[in-house]
Design an enzyme around this catalytic site. Structure first.
Site, PDB file in Angstrom:
ATOM      1  N   ASN A  11       0.879  -1.176   0.000  1.00 38.85           N
ATOM      2  CA  ASN A  11       0.000   0.000   0.000  1.00 38.85           C
ATOM      3  C   ASN A  11       0.908   1.214   0.000  1.00 38.85           C
ATOM      4  O   ASN A  11       1.471   1.587   1.029  1.00 38.85           O
ATOM      5  CB  ASN A  11      -0.912  -0.020   1.226  1.00 38.85           C
ATOM      6  N   ARG A  68      -2.550  -2.111  -3.584  1.00 39.17           N
ATOM      7  CA  ARG A  68      -3.755  -1.309  -3.418  1.00 39.17           C
ATOM      8  C   ARG A  68      -3.696  -0.152  -4.406  1.00 39.17           C
ATOM      9  O   ARG A  68      -2.727   0.612  -4.446  1.00 39.17           O
ATOM     10  CB  ARG A  68      -3.839  -0.752  -2.000  1.00 39.17           C
ATOM     11  N   HIS A 157     -13.196   2.642  -0.292  1.00 38.99           N
ATOM     12  CA  HIS A 157     -13.128   1.670   0.811  1.00 38.99           C
ATOM     13  C   HIS A 157     -13.697   0.316   0.401  1.00 38.99           C
ATOM     14  O   HIS A 157     -14.181  -0.454   1.230  1.00 38.99           O
ATOM     15  CB  HIS A 157     -13.887   2.167   2.052  1.00 38.99           C
ATOM     16  N   GLU A 360      -8.108  -5.065   5.324  1.00 30.14           N
ATOM     17  CA  GLU A 360      -8.006  -4.783   3.896  1.00 30.14           C
ATOM     18  C   GLU A 360      -6.811  -5.494   3.263  1.00 30.14           C
ATOM     19  O   GLU A 360      -6.866  -5.903   2.103  1.00 30.14           O
ATOM     20  CB  GLU A 360      -7.914  -3.270   3.682  1.00 30.14           C
TER      21      GLU A 360
END
Length: 375
Positions: A11, A68, A157, A360
């Site tokens: 990320n 991500r 999200h 996540e």
């Protein structure tokens, strides 16, 4: 494809790199490299940050890398194996996410250089919401203008809403396709989502992460005329308004503190600004919960997740107060006690209320593994 048990999740932000290494479902290493490109001893750039990570982490036997990526536009409705063409298409989406996609692209580029033989997958925050029906995805503006400039509701999200809605179904002992839930991701950024049978059918964030719930520094829903008013009356530029709505609004705009923990502390001490901010924050959540209940027609569970959702019991109680007539109630003792996954509604209520910690990174790893296995 080769064995894909070991998946590295990256990320990449503008000045940070978060990573987790999975071996199957188990996290075997994780960390953060911060202050990238900043003076004072941080890594000079993202290439240096990734090399530093590689020195810390055993990457032998790595089956894939999951990245991500915040914005996938209308093009990406599912996780996608990264190619040069995919990178080019993500670059074309930068105007829709100018603060996020460039950093994500930097992480992709450097990881491909560092690990040239390892397949890499882009997992998009927006992808879960590509199932929004037209009446939820469309804004009531000139259709040609919307089409030309990509103006629609994208939602964000998505990996969090996907994960916690699926966990909620498991906790109810039912298949995701048989469950309708409302998920509330309440962190510094915050969004609500109506999930019908495992599919996102409404969500509070829109073209950007600015729309919807009150957040740490973002205003959430706002009359667009506020922008025109500040331009005409105060002589503000577009950049001035952008900074106001994204950086100087929400909790920080109302109280000077963007952290809900500080707002709750000040509220307990009787600070009127903190009381008002808390009330606005919770009223906005309650508004969306009621609207999504009407939209779904039947709700099996409401799920709180992310930093505020998982840890702020007063927010959970106040956000759902007064919804008894639609079967929603919070048990005070259960709400105030315990940690981790837990039901906080009384037994026997038609709508169960749950706290489910989001994961996540696990979701990104799972989606990455599915792409590589199917490939």
């Amino acid at each position: 494809m080769s064995d894909v048990a070991r998946i590295l999740v990256l990320n990449c932000g503008s000045s940070s790199l978060k990573y987790q290494l999975f071996d199957g479902d188990k996290v075997v290493d994780k960390g953060t490299v911060e202050r990238i490109g900043e003076p004072g001893g941080g890594p000079a750039d993202h290439a240096a940050a990734l090399r530093l990570m590689a020195e810390r982490v055993d990457l032998t036997g790595l089956g894939g890398v999951g990245h991500r990526v915040v914005h996938g536009g209308v093009r990406f409705a599912e996780p996608t194996l990264i190619t040069d063409q995919v990178v080019a298409e993500i670059e074309r989406l930068v105007p829709l996410a100018p603060l996020h996609n460039p950093a994500n692209l930097t992480g992709i580029a450097q990881a491909r250089r560092l690990l040239p033989g390892v397949p890499q997958v882009a997992v998009f925050d927006t992808a879960f919401h590509r199932t929004l029906p037209p009446e939820q995805a469309s804004y009531a503006i000139d259709a040609d203008t919307a089409q030309r400039y990509g103006i629609r509701r994208y939602g964000f999200h998505g990996t969090s809403h996907a994960y916690v809605s699926r966990r909620a179904a498991a906790l109810l002992g039912r298949a995701p396709a048989d469950v309708d839930v409302i998920t509330l991701h309440l962190g510094n950024g915050a969004s609500a989502c109506a999930v019908a049978g495992g599919r996102s059918v409404a969500t509070s964030m829109g073209l950007s992460p600015l729309e919807g719930l009150v957040m740490g520094t973002r205003s959430g829903d706002l009359d667009p005329a506020v922008v025109f008013h500040l331009e005409r009356v105060a002589g503000w530029s577009t950049a001035d308004v952008d900074r106001l709505l994204n950086q100087r609004s929400g909790l920080v705009g109302l109280t000077g503190a963007g952290d809900m923990r500080e707002v709750l502390r000040r509220r307990a001490d009787g600070d009127p600004a903190a009381r008002l901010a808390f009330d606005i924050y919770c009223a906005r959540i309650r508004f969306y919960v009621g609207g999504y209940h009407a939209l779904l027609g039947r709700v099996d569970a409401i799920v709180f997740t992310a930093g505020v959702g998982e840890n702020a019991a007063p927010v959970r109680a106040a956000a759902l107060a007064g919804l008894d007539r639609i079967g929603v109630q919070v048990d005070a003792r259960r709400n105030d006690e315990g940690r981790g996954e837990r039901m906080i509604s009384p037994d026997g209520r038609p709508v169960q209320v749950w706290v489910v910690p989001t994961d996540e990174e696990y979701e990104i790893a799972s989606q990455t593994r599915a792409v590589l296995t199917d490939g």
